[in-house]
Design a protein around this motif. Structure first.
Motif, PDB file in Angstrom:
ATOM      1  N   LYS A 202      43.729  37.278  40.211  1.00 32.03           N
ATOM      2  CA  LYS A 202      42.793  38.307  40.628  1.00 32.03           C
ATOM      3  C   LYS A 202      41.366  37.848  40.321  1.00 32.03           C
ATOM      4  CE  LYS A 202      45.914  42.233  40.037  1.00 32.03           C
ATOM      5  NZ  LYS A 202      46.147  43.531  39.340  1.00 32.03           N
ATOM      6  N   PRO A 203      40.424  38.169  41.196  1.00 32.50           N
ATOM      7  CA  PRO A 203      39.041  37.713  40.961  1.00 32.50           C
ATOM      8  C   PRO A 203      38.349  38.528  39.890  1.00 32.50           C
ATOM      9  CG  PRO A 203      39.144  39.059  42.941  1.00 32.50           C
ATOM     10  CD  PRO A 203      40.569  38.884  42.477  1.00 32.50           C
ATOM     11  N   ASP A 204      37.402  37.892  39.221  1.00 31.60           N
ATOM     12  CA  ASP A 204      36.512  38.594  38.310  1.00 31.60           C
ATOM     13  C   ASP A 204      35.365  39.207  39.119  1.00 31.60           C
ATOM     14  OD1 ASP A 204      37.981  37.890  36.037  1.00 31.60           O
ATOM     15  OD2 ASP A 204      36.956  35.947  35.905  1.00 31.60           O
ATOM     16  N   ILE A 205      34.483  39.899  38.438  1.00 33.84           N
ATOM     17  CA  ILE A 205      33.326  40.505  39.111  1.00 33.84           C
ATOM     18  C   ILE A 205      32.390  39.406  39.610  1.00 33.84           C
ATOM     19  CG2 ILE A 205      31.276  41.939  38.763  1.00 33.84           C
ATOM     20  CD1 ILE A 205      32.889  43.536  36.717  1.00 33.84           C
ATOM     21  N   VAL A 206      31.930  39.548  40.850  1.00 31.16           N
ATOM     22  CA  VAL A 206      31.012  38.581  41.459  1.00 31.16           C
ATOM     23  C   VAL A 206      29.578  39.077  41.299  1.00 31.16           C
ATOM     24  CG1 VAL A 206      30.328  37.458  43.602  1.00 31.16           C
ATOM     25  CG2 VAL A 206      32.761  37.835  43.113  1.00 31.16           C
TER      26      VAL A 206
ATOM     27  N   LEU B   2      33.617  35.303  51.506  1.00 31.53           N
ATOM     28  CA  LEU B   2      33.023  35.110  50.188  1.00 31.53           C
ATOM     29  C   LEU B   2      33.700  35.995  49.143  1.00 31.53           C
ATOM     30  CD1 LEU B   2      29.254  34.981  51.198  1.00 31.53           C
ATOM     31  CD2 LEU B   2      30.552  33.105  50.177  1.00 31.53           C
ATOM     32  N   ALA B   3      34.029  37.223  49.541  1.00 26.78           N
ATOM     33  CA  ALA B   3      34.708  38.123  48.609  1.00 26.78           C
ATOM     34  C   ALA B   3      36.080  37.587  48.242  1.00 26.78           C
ATOM     35  CB  ALA B   3      34.824  39.519  49.225  1.00 26.78           C
ATOM     36  N   GLY B   4      36.741  36.925  49.185  1.00 28.82           N
ATOM     37  CA  GLY B   4      38.039  36.344  48.889  1.00 28.82           C
ATOM     38  C   GLY B   4      37.940  35.165  47.942  1.00 28.82           C
ATOM     39  N   PHE B   5      36.967  34.293  48.163  1.00 25.72           N
ATOM     40  CA  PHE B   5      36.796  33.155  47.265  1.00 25.72           C
ATOM     41  C   PHE B   5      36.376  33.633  45.873  1.00 25.72           C
ATOM     42  CE2 PHE B   5      34.741  29.518  45.320  1.00 25.72           C
ATOM     43  CZ  PHE B   5      35.580  28.472  45.674  1.00 25.72           C
ATOM     44  N   ALA B   6      35.468  34.587  45.828  1.00 23.83           N
ATOM     45  CA  ALA B   6      35.073  35.268  44.593  1.00 23.83           C
ATOM     46  C   ALA B   6      34.592  34.305  43.515  1.00 23.83           C
ATOM     47  CB  ALA B   6      36.221  36.134  44.060  1.00 23.83           C
ATOM     48  N   ALA B   7      33.609  33.473  43.867  1.00 24.86           N
ATOM     49  CA  ALA B   7      32.946  32.665  42.842  1.00 24.86           C
ATOM     50  C   ALA B   7      32.232  33.593  41.870  1.00 24.86           C
ATOM     51  CB  ALA B   7      31.953  31.709  43.488  1.00 24.86           C
ATOM     52  N   PRO B   8      32.023  33.178  40.622  1.00 23.71           N
ATOM     53  CA  PRO B   8      31.335  34.058  39.663  1.00 23.71           C
ATOM     54  C   PRO B   8      29.951  34.491  40.135  1.00 23.71           C
ATOM     55  CG  PRO B   8      32.347  32.197  38.531  1.00 23.71           C
ATOM     56  CD  PRO B   8      32.466  31.926  39.991  1.00 23.71           C
ATOM     57  N   ASN B   9      29.299  33.633  40.922  1.00 19.32           N
ATOM     58  CA  ASN B   9      27.977  33.932  41.452  1.00 19.32           C
ATOM     59  C   ASN B   9      27.956  33.566  42.932  1.00 19.32           C
ATOM     60  OD1 ASN B   9      26.412  34.375  38.744  1.00 19.32           O
ATOM     61  ND2 ASN B   9      27.522  32.445  38.482  1.00 19.32           N
ATOM     62  N   THR B  10      27.289  34.376  43.735  1.00 12.57           N
ATOM     63  CA  THR B  10      27.196  34.135  45.174  1.00 12.57           C
ATOM     64  C   THR B  10      25.743  34.239  45.608  1.00 12.57           C
ATOM     65  OG1 THR B  10      29.428  34.945  45.655  1.00 12.57           O
ATOM     66  CG2 THR B  10      27.849  34.979  47.460  1.00 12.57           C
ATOM     67  N   VAL B  11      25.306  33.313  46.454  1.00 17.00           N
ATOM     68  CA  VAL B  11      23.939  33.296  46.973  1.00 17.00           C
ATOM     69  C   VAL B  11      23.984  33.222  48.492  1.00 17.00           C
ATOM     70  CG1 VAL B  11      21.751  32.048  47.081  1.00 17.00           C
ATOM     71  CG2 VAL B  11      23.005  32.169  44.914  1.00 17.00           C
TER      72      VAL B  11
END
Length: 334
Positions: free
Chosen positions: A246-250, A173-182
């Motif tokens: 690079k991912p944004d903050i999740v 999940l950290a690798g995919f780094a969607a803006p929101n995670t549930v």
């Protein structure tokens, strides 16, 4: 009888292969026919296997577009491990632009683990469960809100059943780094009958997404999915040379119970007063429902019973009793 779906692809063979999962379907126009569900395999030898699916619901387009783009990129990329991709998993629904199959009415994401004697949609689910899950270490099923919902961009995953599975899932999940995670507990949204929940039950680190919604295409959802897949492929070592932003903050969220969701209590026209992503308070107006029978009567005022973040909102104005209108989530702070 066992699984009747078949393909010419040898998943152990090195290199790139493209064929179909052939789903037997006897119709008025083709007594011995089969449904051609596109299936692609990229095998670069030792390494993890990633299963990628989209078009589980035919009216959700962001994932379908991204997987079609990605397979062309992977065809020119050095692969370590294996990628199995199905960009139009419920192909009859995809061709019809519908959530469910026009052949048997099947909602593929409510039919896992599937069975071979309940129509073509359940047969697709059974093929994924019995043939593809045993090959996979990781799985991503790309969804969006489709024709009926506007959805906050989010990644969903079931909590791991073991410490090892949980650790792999957290990294995934950290690798995919969607803006929101549930992280869910399996209740709601299809429960254990969804693809990603069934994959998790088989020990796979699995996730699904919601990437916007409505009858068109969300450019933002497409960008999130492509960036996320690129990061996952690189982080897993499957395509280490693939460019990825690079991912944004999740932000970590939890879904509020169904009792906090606003449902239509009658047929009518839904007039929303909130946007997806908006923070709301208990008692705040979510919208109005204009009834059909007495046009002189004022609309019903719909109010939130809890505070939170609007995670989805009904897209069509035309509404029937029982339709979900607005759903809420809350940020996880601990």
């Amino acid at each position: 009888m066992g699984n009747q779906v078949w393909t010419t692809i040898d998943f152990d063979k090195p290199g790139f292969q493209s064929d179909f999962a052939r789903v037997p379907w006897s119709s008025d126009s083709s007594a011995y026919g089969w449904i051609p569900v596109p299936l692609l395999c990229f095998n670069g030898g030792d390494g993890p296997t990633l299963l990628l699916t989209a078009g589980t619901h035919g009216d959700e387009y962001e994932g379908q577009i991204v997987l079609r783009r990605l397979v062309r990129i992977l065809a020119e990329t050095e692969i370590r491990g294996r990628v199995i991709a199905m960009p139009a998993l419920n192909r009859p629904a995809v061709l019809a632009g519908r959530r469910t199959s026009p052949l048997d009415g099947g909602n593929l994401n409510r039919l896992f683990p599937g069975r071979e004697d309940s129509g073509p949609t359940a047969m697709i689910a059974q093929y994924v469960t019995e043939v593809l899950f045993p090959l996979a270490d990781y799985a991503i099923d790309l969804h969006s809100g489709g024709s009926s919902l506007d959805y906050l961009p989010v990644a969903f995953a079931h909590r791991g059943r073991t410490a090892e599975q949980s650790a792999r899932l957290d990294s995934f999940l950290a690798g995919f780094a969607a803006p929101n995670t549930v992280l869910t507990d399996g209740r709601g949204g299809g429960g254990e009958t969804t693809l990603y929940a069934c994959a998790a039950a088989h020990g796979i680190a699995a996730m699904t997404t919601e990437l916007g919604g409505g009858p068109g295409l969300s450019p933002g959802g497409v960008a999130i999915a492509e960036a996320g897949l690129r990061r996952v492929l690189r982080n897993l070592g499957i395509a280490p040379d693939l460019d990825a932003p690079k991912p944004d903050i999740v932000r970590h969220l939890r879904m509020l119970p169904p009792a906090t969701t606003i449902y239509a209590k009658a047929d009518g026209l839904f007039e929303p007063c909130v946007q997806v992503g908006q923070e709301v308070r208990a008692g705040e107006i979510a919208g109005y429902l204009h009834g059909f029978d007495d046009v002189t009567s004022p609309p019903s005022t719909l109010r939130f019973e809890a505070g939170g973040i609007v995670i989805f909102r009904r897209f069509p104005v035309l509404t029937s009793a029982g339709d979900a209108l607005v759903g809420l989530a809350q940020e996880v702070t601990d």
